[in-house]
Design a protein around this motif. Structure first.
Motif, PDB file in Angstrom:
ATOM      1  N   ALA A 196       0.786  -1.409  -0.031  1.00 55.91           N
ATOM      2  CA  ALA A 196       0.025  -0.009   0.058  1.00 55.91           C
ATOM      3  C   ALA A 196       0.816   1.299   0.085  1.00 55.91           C
ATOM      4  O   ALA A 196       0.312   2.386  -0.305  1.00 55.91           O
ATOM      5  N   THR A 197       2.090   1.256   0.345  1.00 50.39           N
ATOM      6  CA  THR A 197       2.839   2.279   0.308  1.00 50.39           C
ATOM      7  C   THR A 197       3.753   2.752  -0.771  1.00 50.39           C
ATOM      8  O   THR A 197       4.395   3.714  -1.057  1.00 50.39           O
ATOM      9  N   LEU A 247       2.462  -5.751  -4.010  1.00 45.31           N
ATOM     10  CA  LEU A 247       3.844  -5.779  -3.758  1.00 45.31           C
ATOM     11  C   LEU A 247       4.644  -5.519  -4.791  1.00 45.31           C
ATOM     12  O   LEU A 247       4.549  -6.156  -6.073  1.00 45.31           O
ATOM     13  N   GLY A 248       5.805  -4.907  -4.599  1.00 48.55           N
ATOM     14  CA  GLY A 248       6.729  -4.807  -5.732  1.00 48.55           C
ATOM     15  C   GLY A 248       8.115  -4.891  -4.942  1.00 48.55           C
ATOM     16  O   GLY A 248       8.147  -4.726  -3.935  1.00 48.55           O
ATOM     17  N   THR A 249       9.390  -4.757  -5.861  1.00 41.10           N
ATOM     18  CA  THR A 249      10.621  -4.875  -5.296  1.00 41.10           C
ATOM     19  C   THR A 249      11.642  -4.252  -6.280  1.00 41.10           C
ATOM     20  O   THR A 249      11.215  -4.013  -7.502  1.00 41.10           O
ATOM     21  N   LEU A 272       8.670 -11.512  -3.197  1.00 39.38           N
ATOM     22  CA  LEU A 272       7.416 -11.637  -4.068  1.00 39.38           C
ATOM     23  C   LEU A 272       6.884 -13.164  -4.014  1.00 39.38           C
ATOM     24  O   LEU A 272       5.608 -13.381  -3.519  1.00 39.38           O
ATOM     25  N   SER A 273       7.775 -14.029  -4.112  1.00 39.67           N
ATOM     26  CA  SER A 273       7.273 -15.414  -4.068  1.00 39.67           C
ATOM     27  C   SER A 273       7.217 -16.062  -2.527  1.00 39.67           C
ATOM     28  O   SER A 273       6.039 -16.460  -2.262  1.00 39.67           O
ATOM     29  N   ASP A 316      11.214 -13.720 -10.004  1.00 38.59           N
ATOM     30  CA  ASP A 316      10.722 -14.193  -8.750  1.00 38.59           C
ATOM     31  C   ASP A 316       8.945 -13.818  -9.000  1.00 38.59           C
ATOM     32  O   ASP A 316       8.256 -14.370  -8.425  1.00 38.59           O
ATOM     33  N   LYS A 317       8.938 -12.757  -9.974  1.00 34.95           N
ATOM     34  CA  LYS A 317       7.299 -12.552 -10.302  1.00 34.95           C
ATOM     35  C   LYS A 317       6.845 -13.758 -11.147  1.00 34.95           C
ATOM     36  O   LYS A 317       5.716 -14.278 -10.575  1.00 34.95           O
TER      37      LYS A 317
END
Length: 221
Positions: free
Chosen positions: A21-22, A83-85, A96-97, A149-150
């Motif tokens: 969310a951020t 979620l992101g990275t 993510l996984s 990872d996605k």
């Protein structure tokens, strides 16, 4: 809640949880959900990070922690994962996984079935459709490990018995949304494209009460 692919009964005021969310897209999701009158809970790493998410209930915890996830998910109708990275040209990416594995288990434990998650162009069979710059430079040099990872993230979600939708946006920008979203499943003639985070957020929220893309991976641009 449902375990069927034919109907998504949601309360008149959907109760949702937003992960990520951020982040820049997550913030649009939260603000739009609140403006729609949704009951919004966010899971954030610290109360300070979520302090400006007006109208949302804050649960502090790590997205890989099942205890925190279950606390956030309990009594909710649906979960949105934004979620992101960061780019990671050298180090392996597992966030993510790992978070998706914990999320699937937590949703099952809390009897919540609706999940809408965001990956991106380059995941699954959308690889190779991002345009020359993205496909030939950005993806292999900066994002190869992120997208590995996605792909693991998508596999975890797809193998669950949740009512999932995986949304793959084209390259994101911070422009104002224009409410026109093109949705594709066949990318054979598509290369490139961009979409505003604001429009992605709108599309994501629309899926909460729709079964149009249930257990599918729409590409949006």
């Amino acid at each position: 809640m449902t375990t069927s692919a034919t109907q998504i009964p949601i309360t008149a005021t959907p109760k949702i949880v937003v992960l990520g969310a951020t982040g820049p897209t997550g913030r649009h999701i939260v603000s739009q959900a609140v403006s729609r009158g949704y009951d919004v809970t966010v899971l954030v790493r610290s109360s300070e990070k979520g302090a400006d998410l007006k109208g949302a209930k804050i649960v502090v915890g790590d997205a890989r922690d099942e205890k925190a996830l279950r606390q956030a998910i309990r009594g909710r109708d649906a979960v949105i994962s934004a979620l992101g990275t960061p780019a990671s040209p050298i180090s392996e990416v597992t966030l993510l996984s790992a978070a998706s594995r914990a999320l699937v288990d937590s949703m099952k434990a809390e009897n919540v079935s609706r999940l809408v998650t965001i990956t991106g162009i380059g995941a699954g069979d959308s690889k190779g459709h991002g345009g020359f710059l993205f496909d030939k430079l950005i993806y292999p040099l900066l994002l190869r490990k992120v997208y590995a990872d996605k792909n693991r993230q998508e596999a975890i979600v797809k193998s669950s018995d949740l009512d999932w939708t995986i949304v793959r946006p084209s390259i994101l920008n911070n422009k104002r949304g224009d409410k026109t979203v093109r949705t594709l499943t066949d990318l054979s003639d598509f290369h490139g494209g961009t979409i505003s985070r604001e429009d992605v957020a709108t599309f994501i929220l629309d899926q909460i009460t729709s079964n149009e893309w249930l257990r599918k991976t729409p590409f949006i641009t």
